[in-house]
Design an enzyme around this catalytic site. Structure first.
Site, PDB file in Angstrom:
ATOM      1  N   HIS A  89      -3.896  -0.591  -2.092  1.00 36.11           N
ATOM      2  CA  HIS A  89      -2.565  -0.950  -1.853  1.00 36.11           C
ATOM      3  C   HIS A  89      -1.661   0.229  -1.808  1.00 36.11           C
ATOM      4  CE1 HIS A  89       1.168  -3.545  -1.841  1.00 36.11           C
ATOM      5  NE2 HIS A  89       1.834  -2.463  -2.619  1.00 36.11           N
ATOM      6  N   GLU A  90      -1.846   0.967  -2.889  1.00 33.93           N
ATOM      7  CA  GLU A  90      -0.845   2.179  -2.951  1.00 33.93           C
ATOM      8  C   GLU A  90      -1.418   2.989  -2.029  1.00 33.93           C
ATOM      9  OE1 GLU A  90       1.545   2.022  -4.771  1.00 33.93           O
ATOM     10  OE2 GLU A  90       1.352  -0.014  -5.716  1.00 33.93           O
TER      11      GLU A  90
ATOM     12  N   HIS B  97       0.254   2.581   1.002  1.00 36.44           N
ATOM     13  CA  HIS B  97       1.926   3.300   0.946  1.00 36.44           C
ATOM     14  C   HIS B  97       1.558   4.702   1.481  1.00 36.44           C
ATOM     15  CE1 HIS B  97       4.344   0.076  -0.050  1.00 36.44           C
ATOM     16  NE2 HIS B  97       3.678  -0.334  -1.417  1.00 36.44           N
TER      17      HIS B  97
ATOM     18  N   HIS C  46       1.092   5.222   5.038  1.00 36.53           N
ATOM     19  CA  HIS C  46       2.308   5.163   5.702  1.00 36.53           C
ATOM     20  C   HIS C  46       3.289   6.491   5.605  1.00 36.53           C
ATOM     21  CE1 HIS C  46       5.683   2.132   6.627  1.00 36.53           C
ATOM     22  NE2 HIS C  46       5.731   2.978   7.543  1.00 36.53           N
TER      23      HIS C  46
END
Length: 395
Positions: free
Chosen positions: A171-172, A175, A178
């Site tokens: 998940h991190e 980021h 992104h």
């Protein structure tokens, strides 16, 4: 009192021997909030035959990080090259130059282990935005840091990640991708989130969409077969275990979602007016009392007396205030995106799928609205259908 392992061994037989009853029993009065995780773990072992302590033996920290980065390399065309000469703020920090077609396009720092005074969860911190220097026309590349608190290797044994820790790492890193994929002209439109001391980034409602889409790699059979390997024997994750991991998406989902939405409701109520608050027919409530009222109303479990979870819930004060609901909102769109990637004709990890994700969702960042990004990527209006399928909700 009996030891925990004795209870674990006895509980399945006790459950089968327990007579069926309608409504609450006297024993229910003794069920406290801290019992919930314990009994969920027992149920997971009994119904899914899944033991988190045994499963983590397939996910040693360093190999899992390398595996995650390989997946993102294959999908997005990046190369992550360790840079031991990069300046860092602590000796534990590992720095990577992120390259694409031989050029440095960003920097990623991993600050993985706990220490005194450090933030106590996992998150991505943007260190520098992506933008074009108006005086030279050259792109200033983005940089970010993954702040984690993962276990260290000890006594000659490798650090091992529980499945949820591995999923959170994905998940991190989502980021981070992104951030690293951003190709905006102006820094204010580059990836950021409200904790940092400069404005910018996508809409709060869209901030978690890419990371929640990419975290779903963690339970993909192809990823588990490639990355999961027993730290001592090198054996791959058994196929029956991979099938069980897929079933975790639907396991106790009602309990988890109920607690999450109760907390999201509390967050909205908290930031909708000045105290005192009102909820459930009661007025004059403090922050602590409002939280207690929301959680007990929907989870049906009373909070222990003398506790105040809000005091350690960082989302309330570092940029997610009145925005905690965005995780649930984003997950609906994230499921739609990831299902579209899985169904892509060229394949989930193909350069074509990665290019489409990079060019239509990650790269534009805040130059377009989240709704426009979704419609462009999906080729249609987003729907909740993929989220319902993933969570076992009948359509």
């Amino acid at each position: 009192a009996r030891k925990r392992q004795d209870v674990e061994a006895a509980e399945p037989e006790r459950k089968r021997a327990r007579p069926a009853v309608d409504g609450p029993t006297e024993a229910d009065d003794d069920f406290a909030m801290w019992d919930e995780a314990f009994y969920i773990d027992l149920l997971k072992r009994e119904e899914l035959q899944l033991d988190d302590e045994k499963l983590k033996e397939f996910f040693p920290l360093e190999a899992t990080i390398d595996g995650c980065l390989r997946v993102y390399s294959e999908l997005l065309g990046f190369e992550f090259v360790r840079n031991p000469s990069a300046p860092v703020w602590h000796e534990d920090v590992v720095a990577f130059d992120v390259r694409k077609a031989g050029c440095v396009v960003g920097h990623l720092f991993l600050d993985q282990f706990p220490r005194d005074g450090k933030f106590g969860h996992q998150m991505i911190i943007p260190l520098a935005p992506s933008f074009v220097d108006p005086t030279t026309g050259e792109r200033c590349v983005p940089a970010c840091a993954n702040i984690s608190n993962l276990p260290r290797a000890q006594d000659g044994k490798p650090a091992l990640l529980r499945f949820k820790e591995m999923e959170t790492l994905f998940h991190e890193f989502g980021h981070a991708m992104h951030c690293l994929c951003t190709t905006t002209r102006f820094s204010i439109l580059s990836w950021a989130w409200p904790m940092v001391p400069w404005p910018g980034g996508v809409e709060q409602d869209f901030l978690e969409v890419p990371s929640m889409a990419l975290e779903k790699f963690a339970s993909e059979p192809g990823f588990l077969r490639r990355v999961g390997a027993h730290h001592a024997t090198g054996a791959k994750v058994p196929e029956e275990t991979i099938s069980t991991i897929r079933a975790l998406d639907k396991f106790m989902v009602g309990t988890a979602q109920t607690r999450y939405f109760a907390m999201a409701l509390f967050d909205l109520l908290l930031h909708s007016r000045a105290p005192p608050y009102a909820h459930g027919g009661k007025s004059g409530l403090s922050v602590e009392e409002l939280f207690r009222s929301c959680l007990q109303a929907y989870t049906l479990l009373p909070l222990p007396q003398g506790t105040n979870p809000c005091a350690s819930w960082y989302h309330l004060v570092i940029g997610y205030d009145a925005g905690y609901y965005g995780y649930g909102w984003s997950d609906v769109y994230a499921a739609d995106i990831f299902e579209a990637m899985v169904q892509a004709p060229s394949g989930l990890l193909s350069p074509e799928t990665g290019r489409k994700l990079r060019d239509e969702v990650l790269g534009p960042c805040a130059t377009k609205s989240g709704g426009e990004l979704l419609r462009t990527f999906l080729g249609r209006e987003p729907t909740p259908d993929a989220w319902c399928r993933r969570n076992g909700v009948p359509l």
